[in-house]
Design a protein around this motif. Structure first.
Motif, short mmCIF file in Angstrom:
data_model
loop_
_atom_site.label_atom_id
_atom_site.label_comp_id
_atom_site.label_asym_id
_atom_site.label_seq_id
_atom_site.Cartn_x
_atom_site.Cartn_y
_atom_site.Cartn_z
N THR A 10 26.89 41.97 40.40
CA THR A 10 27.30 43.17 41.13
C THR A 10 27.23 42.89 42.63
N GLY A 11 28.05 43.63 43.38
CA GLY A 11 28.08 43.42 44.84
C GLY A 11 28.52 42.01 45.17
N ALA A 12 29.48 41.50 44.39
CA ALA A 12 29.89 40.09 44.53
C ALA A 12 31.08 39.92 45.48
N SER A 13 31.48 40.99 46.15
CA SER A 13 32.62 40.89 47.07
C SER A 13 32.22 40.31 48.42
N ARG A 14 30.93 40.41 48.75
CA ARG A 14 30.50 39.99 50.10
C ARG A 14 29.07 39.44 50.04
N ASN A 36 32.94 47.33 44.85
CA ASN A 36 33.14 48.78 44.90
C ASN A 36 34.30 49.11 45.82
N GLY A 37 34.20 48.72 47.11
CA GLY A 37 35.27 49.06 48.05
C GLY A 37 36.07 47.85 48.54
N SER A 38 35.50 46.65 48.49
CA SER A 38 36.12 45.48 49.15
C SER A 38 36.96 44.65 48.17
N GLU A 39 38.09 45.22 47.77
CA GLU A 39 38.92 44.55 46.75
C GLU A 39 39.45 43.19 47.22
N VAL A 63 28.19 51.08 40.92
CA VAL A 63 27.03 50.89 40.03
C VAL A 63 26.15 52.13 39.91
N ALA A 64 26.30 53.05 40.86
CA ALA A 64 25.51 54.29 40.80
C ALA A 64 25.96 55.21 39.67
N GLU A 65 27.14 54.92 39.11
CA GLU A 65 27.72 55.77 38.06
C GLU A 65 27.46 55.16 36.68
N ASN A 88 21.79 41.94 39.31
CA ASN A 88 21.88 43.25 39.98
C ASN A 88 21.65 43.03 41.47
N ASN A 89 22.75 42.84 42.18
CA ASN A 89 22.67 42.52 43.61
C ASN A 89 23.20 43.64 44.50
N ALA A 90 24.08 44.50 43.97
CA ALA A 90 24.69 45.55 44.81
C ALA A 90 23.60 46.37 45.48
N GLY A 91 23.76 46.58 46.78
CA GLY A 91 22.74 47.35 47.48
C GLY A 91 23.25 47.91 48.79
N VAL A 92 22.62 48.99 49.21
CA VAL A 92 22.98 49.61 50.50
C VAL A 92 21.70 49.96 51.27
N ASP A 111 20.16 55.79 44.24
CA ASP A 111 21.21 55.77 43.21
C ASP A 111 21.89 54.41 43.10
N THR A 112 22.18 53.80 44.25
CA THR A 112 22.87 52.50 44.22
C THR A 112 21.91 51.38 43.86
N ASN A 113 20.81 51.30 44.58
CA ASN A 113 19.93 50.13 44.44
C ASN A 113 19.10 50.17 43.15
N SER A 140 15.58 42.42 44.78
CA SER A 140 14.69 43.37 45.45
C SER A 140 14.72 43.05 46.95
N SER A 141 13.58 43.10 47.61
CA SER A 141 13.50 42.81 49.05
C SER A 141 12.03 42.76 49.44
N VAL A 142 11.74 42.03 50.50
CA VAL A 142 10.35 42.07 50.99
C VAL A 142 10.00 43.49 51.46
N PRO A 184 14.37 38.81 48.88
CA PRO A 184 14.76 38.11 50.11
C PRO A 184 14.11 38.74 51.34
N GLY A 185 13.99 37.92 52.37
CA GLY A 185 13.57 38.43 53.68
C GLY A 185 14.82 38.74 54.49
N PHE A 186 14.94 38.10 55.64
CA PHE A 186 16.10 38.37 56.51
C PHE A 186 17.19 37.34 56.21
N ILE A 187 18.28 37.80 55.58
CA ILE A 187 19.40 36.91 55.23
C ILE A 187 20.61 37.35 56.06
N THR A 188 21.32 36.39 56.63
CA THR A 188 22.45 36.75 57.51
C THR A 188 23.67 37.18 56.69
N THR A 189 23.92 38.49 56.67
CA THR A 189 25.07 39.08 55.98
C THR A 189 25.51 40.31 56.79
N ASP A 190 26.53 41.01 56.28
CA ASP A 190 26.97 42.25 56.92
C ASP A 190 25.82 43.24 57.04
P1 NAP Z 1 26.16 43.33 52.00
O1 NAP Z 1 26.68 42.12 52.68
O2 NAP Z 1 26.12 44.62 52.72
O3 NAP Z 1 26.96 43.52 50.61
C1 NAP Z 1 26.64 44.59 49.78
C2 NAP Z 1 27.38 44.43 48.48
O4 NAP Z 1 27.00 45.51 47.62
C3 NAP Z 1 28.89 44.51 48.65
O5 NAP Z 1 29.49 43.56 47.80
C4 NAP Z 1 29.23 45.93 48.19
O6 NAP Z 1 30.50 46.04 47.58
C5 NAP Z 1 28.17 46.15 47.13
N1 NAP Z 1 27.93 47.57 46.89
C6 NAP Z 1 27.41 48.49 47.73
N2 NAP Z 1 27.37 49.69 47.14
C7 NAP Z 1 27.88 49.53 45.89
C8 NAP Z 1 28.10 50.41 44.78
N3 NAP Z 1 27.78 51.70 44.84
N4 NAP Z 1 28.62 49.88 43.64
C9 NAP Z 1 28.95 48.58 43.57
N5 NAP Z 1 28.78 47.71 44.58
C10 NAP Z 1 28.25 48.18 45.72
O7 NAP Z 1 24.65 43.09 51.49
P2 NAP Z 1 23.82 41.75 51.28
O8 NAP Z 1 23.05 41.49 52.51
O9 NAP Z 1 24.67 40.69 50.67
O10 NAP Z 1 22.75 42.27 50.21
C11 NAP Z 1 22.86 42.02 48.82
C12 NAP Z 1 21.57 42.49 48.15
O11 NAP Z 1 20.46 41.79 48.72
C13 NAP Z 1 21.29 43.96 48.35
O12 NAP Z 1 20.71 44.50 47.19
C14 NAP Z 1 20.29 43.98 49.48
O13 NAP Z 1 19.49 45.12 49.47
C15 NAP Z 1 19.51 42.72 49.18
N6 NAP Z 1 18.79 42.17 50.32
C16 NAP Z 1 19.46 41.74 51.42
C17 NAP Z 1 18.74 41.23 52.49
C18 NAP Z 1 19.41 40.71 53.73
O14 NAP Z 1 18.68 40.35 54.67
N7 NAP Z 1 20.71 40.64 53.80
C19 NAP Z 1 17.34 41.18 52.43
C20 NAP Z 1 16.70 41.64 51.29
C21 NAP Z 1 17.43 42.12 50.22
P3 NAP Z 1 31.85 46.52 48.35
O15 NAP Z 1 31.87 45.86 49.69
O16 NAP Z 1 32.93 46.03 47.43
O17 NAP Z 1 31.79 48.01 48.43
#
Ligand code: NAP
Length: 244
Positions: A10-14, A36-39, A63-65, A88-92, A111-113, A140-142, A184-190
């Motif tokens: 899940t959350g495999a678009s980014r 979810n949104g990033s086709e 995934v919240a549904e 289960n990676n999707a998160g906000v 609901d999402t996480n 999860s997350s630290v 994870p701790g601090f990972i460089t993503t959106d």
């Molecule tokens: P991200 O770049 O913001 O990407 C989030 C992903 O989750 C996107 O693919 C998005 O899909 C998807 N998503 C969000 N809401 C969704 C929903 N309701 N249903 C289905 N998909 C949904 O985040 P990331 O940094 O890669 O984080 C991935 C996971 O790692 C998350 O659970 C986050 O909490 C966890 N994490 C991240 C960090 C960090 O430092 N980055 C640290 C600790 C934990 P769309 O774009 O298609 O909507």
């Protein structure tokens, strides 16, 4: 042996999820890429996965549904034959101080996480139990281990994932299903690009560098592989030492 297995990510678009899906494909795993949104981004991940010679397909699912998860899992099993690995990676995040955080900001994140992880585990569990095999990896997350000011919603959701992971590991262990969490701790993503706190974080990270999505992807390969068959209910930090 990972080759020939099938993973639903899940959350495999980014970000981290995209790196996990691509790393699985590189290791010969067929992948269901849930977005979810990033086709368009999901399609690009799919193209990359296919270039490694595996089956890959994208699925739109919030995934919240609960019912959407059930329908998506059924579609993946129909298209790709089975599911061996669930990530289960999707998160906000909806960060705010408690004093000003509104109900929707709390509910959206839970609901999402958290509920999203439950929804997917529930939807996949019958398939895992039937075949007496399954690898569930929850991100999860630290923040869920230590708590983070300004993230009461997010920290609660990620701590909930730890409890969920341990309960599922105990409940489904006898069916040869492993359930582990990655923190994870601090990972460089959106998700972290607007934090503007890199310097502050670097001071707190013993390894003095931020993590990359590929770091988490490599750990996800380990936890999906047979070499980790005797590990369940574990939470593995990948944070450069941030939460020591
Ligand atoms: P991200 O770049 O913001 O990407 C989030 C992903 O989750 C996107 O693919 C998005 O899909 C998807 N998503 C969000 N809401 C969704 C929903 N309701 N249903 C289905 N998909 C949904 O985040 P990331 O940094 O890669 O984080 C991935 C996971 O790692 C998350 O659970 C986050 O909490 C966890 N994490 C991240 C960090 C960090 O430092 N980055 C640290 C600790 C934990 P769309 O774009 O298609 O909507």
């Amino acid at each position: 042996m990972l080759k020939g297995k099938t993973a639903l990510v899940t959350g495999a678009s980014r970000g981290i999820g995209a790196a996990i899906a691509e790393k699985y494909a590189e290791n010969g795993v067929n992948v269901a890429i849930i977005y979810n949104g990033s086709e368009e981004k999901a399609k690009a991940v799919c193209d990359k996965a296919v270039s490694f010679g595996v089956n890959a397909k994208i699925y739109k699912c919030n995934v919240a549904e609960f019912n959407e998860c059930k329908e998506t899992v059924a579609a993946v099993i129909n298209d790709l034959g089975s599911i061996d690995i669930l990530v289960n990676n999707a998160g906000v995040t909806r960060d705010n101080l408690l004093a000003v955080m509104d109900e929707a900001e709390f509910d959206d994140v839970i609901d999402t996480n958290l509920k999203g992880s439950f929804n997917m585990i529930k939807a996949c569990s019958r398939n895992f139990i039937k075949k007496k095999y399954g690898k569930i990896i929850n991100i999860s997350s630290v923040s869920g281990l230590r708590g983070q000011a300004g993230q009461s919603n997010y920290s609660a959701s990620k701590a909930g994932i730890v409890g969920l992971t341990k309960a599922v590991a105990k409940e489904l262990g006898a069916k040869n299903i492993c359930c582990n969490a990655i923190a994870p701790g601090f990972i460089t993503t959106d998700m972290t690009k607007d934090l503007n706190a890199e310097e502050d974080f670097l001071k707190m990270i013993p390894l003095k560098k931020l993590g990359k999505p590929e770091d988490v992807a490599s750990l996800s390969v380990f936890l999906a592989d047979d070499i980790s068959d005797y590990i369940t209910g574990e939470v593995i930090r990948i944070d450069g030492g941030l939460a020591i």
